[in-house]
Write an enzyme that holds these catalytic residues in place. Structure first.
Site, PDB file in Angstrom:
ATOM      1  N   TRP A 161       0.811  -1.227   0.000  1.00 51.55           N
ATOM      2  CA  TRP A 161       0.000   0.000   0.000  1.00 51.55           C
ATOM      3  C   TRP A 161       0.841   1.272   0.000  1.00 51.55           C
ATOM      4  O   TRP A 161       0.322   2.346  -0.267  1.00 51.55           O
ATOM      5  CB  TRP A 161      -0.939   0.020   1.225  1.00 51.55           C
ATOM      6  CG  TRP A 161      -0.226  -0.239   2.523  1.00 51.55           C
ATOM      7  CD1 TRP A 161      -0.157  -1.434   3.182  1.00 51.55           C
ATOM      8  CD2 TRP A 161       0.540   0.688   3.303  1.00 51.55           C
ATOM      9  NE1 TRP A 161       0.607  -1.307   4.322  1.00 51.55           N
ATOM     10  CE2 TRP A 161       1.038  -0.016   4.421  1.00 51.55           C
ATOM     11  CE3 TRP A 161       0.845   2.046   3.175  1.00 51.55           C
ATOM     12  CZ2 TRP A 161       1.833   0.599   5.394  1.00 51.55           C
ATOM     13  CZ3 TRP A 161       1.638   2.655   4.130  1.00 51.55           C
ATOM     14  CH2 TRP A 161       2.126   1.932   5.226  1.00 51.55           C
ATOM     15  N   LYS A 185      -2.562  -8.589  -7.555  1.00 50.17           N
ATOM     16  CA  LYS A 185      -3.450  -8.205  -6.455  1.00 50.17           C
ATOM     17  C   LYS A 185      -2.813  -7.042  -5.712  1.00 50.17           C
ATOM     18  O   LYS A 185      -1.749  -7.191  -5.117  1.00 50.17           O
ATOM     19  CB  LYS A 185      -3.682  -9.360  -5.476  1.00 50.17           C
ATOM     20  CG  LYS A 185      -4.783  -9.012  -4.475  1.00 50.17           C
ATOM     21  CD  LYS A 185      -4.744  -9.828  -3.204  1.00 50.17           C
ATOM     22  CE  LYS A 185      -3.702  -9.406  -2.215  1.00 50.17           C
ATOM     23  NZ  LYS A 185      -3.838  -8.057  -1.664  1.00 50.17           N
ATOM     24  N   PRO A 186      -3.469  -5.863  -5.751  1.00 49.44           N
ATOM     25  CA  PRO A 186      -2.931  -4.731  -4.992  1.00 49.44           C
ATOM     26  C   PRO A 186      -3.334  -4.844  -3.522  1.00 49.44           C
ATOM     27  O   PRO A 186      -4.252  -5.593  -3.191  1.00 49.44           O
ATOM     28  CB  PRO A 186      -3.630  -3.529  -5.638  1.00 49.44           C
ATOM     29  CG  PRO A 186      -4.934  -4.066  -6.152  1.00 49.44           C
ATOM     30  CD  PRO A 186      -4.709  -5.531  -6.479  1.00 49.44           C
ATOM     31  N   SER A 242       5.918  -7.399   3.792  1.00 54.90           N
ATOM     32  CA  SER A 242       6.627  -7.776   5.020  1.00 54.90           C
ATOM     33  C   SER A 242       7.382  -9.095   4.862  1.00 54.90           C
ATOM     34  O   SER A 242       7.019  -9.947   4.041  1.00 54.90           O
ATOM     35  CB  SER A 242       5.636  -7.901   6.180  1.00 54.90           C
ATOM     36  OG  SER A 242       4.879  -9.078   6.017  1.00 54.90           O
ATOM     37  N   GLU A 263      10.796  -8.552  -2.197  1.00 54.40           N
ATOM     38  CA  GLU A 263      11.321  -7.268  -1.711  1.00 54.40           C
ATOM     39  C   GLU A 263      10.655  -7.050  -0.358  1.00 54.40           C
ATOM     40  O   GLU A 263       9.494  -6.642  -0.294  1.00 54.40           O
ATOM     41  CB  GLU A 263      10.990  -6.177  -2.740  1.00 54.40           C
ATOM     42  CG  GLU A 263      11.864  -4.971  -2.620  1.00 54.40           C
ATOM     43  CD  GLU A 263      11.237  -3.897  -1.769  1.00 54.40           C
ATOM     44  OE1 GLU A 263      11.454  -3.945  -0.534  1.00 54.40           O
ATOM     45  OE2 GLU A 263      10.535  -3.037  -2.330  1.00 54.40           O
ATOM     46  N   CYS A 297      10.139   1.129   2.821  1.00 54.25           N
ATOM     47  CA  CYS A 297      11.012   0.022   3.260  1.00 54.25           C
ATOM     48  C   CYS A 297      12.467   0.451   3.413  1.00 54.25           C
ATOM     49  O   CYS A 297      13.211  -0.175   4.163  1.00 54.25           O
ATOM     50  CB  CYS A 297      10.987  -1.113   2.238  1.00 54.25           C
ATOM     51  SG  CYS A 297       9.378  -1.820   2.048  1.00 54.25           S
ATOM     52  N   GLU A 395      10.957  -2.646  12.391  1.00 52.83           N
ATOM     53  CA  GLU A 395      10.773  -1.470  11.542  1.00 52.83           C
ATOM     54  C   GLU A 395       9.562  -0.680  12.076  1.00 52.83           C
ATOM     55  O   GLU A 395       8.460  -1.224  12.164  1.00 52.83           O
ATOM     56  CB  GLU A 395      10.467  -2.009  10.138  1.00 52.83           C
ATOM     57  CG  GLU A 395      10.748  -1.098   9.014  1.00 52.83           C
ATOM     58  CD  GLU A 395      10.505  -1.788   7.663  1.00 52.83           C
ATOM     59  OE1 GLU A 395       9.902  -2.883   7.620  1.00 52.83           O
ATOM     60  OE2 GLU A 395      10.906  -1.208   6.652  1.00 52.83           O
TER      61      GLU A 395
HETATM   62  C1  SIN Z   1       9.408   0.413  -0.789  1.00 49.96           C
HETATM   63  O1  SIN Z   1       9.187   1.059   0.200  1.00 49.96           O
HETATM   64  O2  SIN Z   1       9.183  -0.810  -0.816  1.00 49.96           O
HETATM   65  C2  SIN Z   1       9.952   1.012  -2.073  1.00 49.96           C
HETATM   66  C3  SIN Z   1      10.654   2.279  -1.914  1.00 49.96           C
HETATM   67  C4  SIN Z   1      11.364   2.744  -3.174  1.00 49.96           C
HETATM   68  O3  SIN Z   1      11.184   2.199  -4.260  1.00 49.96           O
HETATM   69  O4  SIN Z   1      12.144   3.686  -3.062  1.00 49.96           O
END
Ligand code: SIN
Length: 493
Positions: A161, A185-186, A242, A263, A297, A395
């Site tokens: 999201w 799927k978003p 996650s 990722e 992230c 995190e």
């Molecule tokens: C992410 O938060 O997963 C992606 C961040 C980014 O592409 O810079």
């Protein structure tokens, strides 16, 4: 919904339906779930609450479309991707409004995300024609050995999201460039931007079945995606989210041995050595930490400052942080928007309360801003953070900067690497030898040196350790969507 459509220049951009085999359709059950504006908590739309049968229909369509799409010339696929890019840019303002409305980021950042997401589509349109294989130097007379890159097949893209446009664009664009078809799927919090993006893909001429999307509530997401995990026709999963969910997807898809790109979560360290340019380090930290209100992230989660400059750095930083404007995206001056939902706020509160109870000091912020709206948290700087605190291990995903103190380079490196995660890491120093040493020794897939803004469509994005595997963007990003075929032709002597 009418209100939402009337806020767009092109109301037709918003189809609150699944897109399967080139048709906009409801879930077979007819069930829907509500999408909320995180700034106010209001319901802004209802979208299909899909179940395994809808996910299966998407896979059927993607498998049927695969042979035709893979046989197109790379430059034909590139031309369609390029049209999609043009359409995204032409509808940029509406897309930015949608992002800000359902995700909460300030409008200026929403515009930035449109440009960022579009850049992946342009990049992979260009890369489509450069998927080279190899002719292997001859080993035996009469034999020719070649290594060819082929599309992996149907790809399931499962997206988060926090970047509702950029994350799905950077999965679908390389998949299509390589000749794969997609089921997607978003995230349940932010499906509307993804649906609008698909509308533009349809207008750009992406053939029926090449991209399919289903939306599902939190409750129905696992069974719907579960259908893809078990389906041997789905050859790859690309997931951003996650680490816990990434591990679940890897485990549950093992039965059909799919190719995976993960990722996953980070716990990024940001180290400021006493030879750093303090102003530049504060500016880099502000840009990186407060992007999307800290819900990224690659956001620094732990900031390590060397003892000799700790107090000065803390002073300059907290003055800058205290000046940040917290407001809904409807306010053009907003710099920090709402967090995505109540669960996100609860986690931030838990981290900050735990840190304060264990001796941290709030130099600014430290509390919810209920007068602004339900999901707001004050940008916060916490001094005297320690490794016993929750925010060292987990995190926080919010606008909170914990400042840890360190004495030596070895101490900083040990603390920075003392985590199962390894997505991004940052450090500021003006010593060239240290820059070389620390860049090598940090356990992370991405390292920012005297730089807080590291993301780019031209760079390989991804982590090590429990932050996952696979790379998105760059020339390496296509490898995740191809398999290597070795062809050995004999009888040529
Ligand atoms: C992410 O938060 O997963 C992606 C961040 C980014 O592409 O810079």
């Amino acid at each position: 919904m009418k209100d939402l459509q009337s806020s767009l220049d092109r109301p037709a951009l918003l189809s609150p339906l699944n897109f399967i085999d080139g048709e906009w359709q409801s879930a077979l059950s007819g069930e829907t779930f509500a999408v909320h504006n995180p700034a106010t908590g209001e319901v802004i739309a209802n979208v299909p609450d899909s179940q395994p049968v809808d996910a299966r229909a998407a896979t059927d369509a993607a498998s049927r479309a695969f042979p035709g799409w893979r046989e197109k010339l790379p430059k034909e696929r590139a031309a369609i991707l390029r049209k999609w890019y043009d359409a995204i840019v032409a509808n940029g303002e509406d897309l930015a409004r949608l992002i800000s409305l359902e995700q909460g980021k300030p409008l200026a950042e929403g515009r930035g995300e449109v440009a960022y997401g579009a850049s992946y589509v342009a990049w992979f349109a260009e890369e489509a024609s450069r998927i080279y294989g190899d002719i292997i130097p001859q080993q035996q007379r009469g034999k020719r050995m070649t290594a060819l890159k082929e599309p992996v097949g149907v790809v399931a893209a499962i997206t988060p999201w926090n970047f509702p446009l950029a994350m799905i664009a950077r999965k679908i664009a390389p998949a299509l460039a390589a000749g794969c078809t997609v089921v997607a799927k978003p995230a349940e919090d932010t499906p509307l931007t993804a649906l609008a993006l698909l509308k533009l893909a349809q207008e750009a001429g992406v053939p029926a079945g090449v991209i399919n999307i289903v939306t599902a509530s939190r409750e129905h997401a696992a069974p719907a995606v579960g259908d893809w995990l078990a389906d041997e026709r789905v050859r790859k999963i690309s997931f951003t989210g996650s680490t816990a969910v990434g591990k679940y997807l890897a485990r549950e898809s093992a039965g059909t041995l799919k190719k995976l790109s993960m990722e996953l979560g980070g716990n990024a360290p940001f180290i400021v050595f006493d030879d750093a340019d303090i102003e530049a380090a504060v500016a880099g930290l502000m840009a990186s930490k407060f992007r999307n209100g800290g819900q990224t992230c690659v956001c620094p989660n732990r900031v390590y400052v060397q003892s000799a400059i700790y107090d000065r750095f803390a002073d300059v930083l907290s003055t800058r942080v205290a000046a940040l404007k917290v407001a809904p995206a409807t306010d053009e001056a907003a710099q920090i928007g709402p967090m995505i939902n109540a669960r996100a706020i609860d986690k931030i509160v838990r981290h900050v309360e735990d840190a304060l109870a264990q001796g941290a000091r709030a130099l600014t912020g430290g509390k919810r801003l209920t007068d602004v709206g339900p999901n707001y948290f004050a940008p916060t700087v916490l001094a005297d953070a320690t490794a016993d605190m929750l925010l060292f291990r987990e995190e926080t995903f919010g606008p909170v900067v914990p400042l840890f103190r360190f004495d030596t380079e070895a101490d900083a490196l040990k603390a920075a690497n003392e985590t199962p995660f390894g997505l991004a890491a940052y450090f500021y120093s003006q010593d060239v030898r240290r820059i070389d040493r620390v860049s090598r020794l940090l356990e992370a897939g991405i390292v920012g040196v005297n730089e807080g803004a590291i993301s780019s469509e031209a760079a390989p994005f991804g982590g090590v350790k429990e932050s996952g595997y696979g790379r998105e963007g760059s020339r390496y990003g296509l490898d995740d969507y191809t398999t290597l075929k070795y062809v050995c032709q004999g009888g040529l002597a």
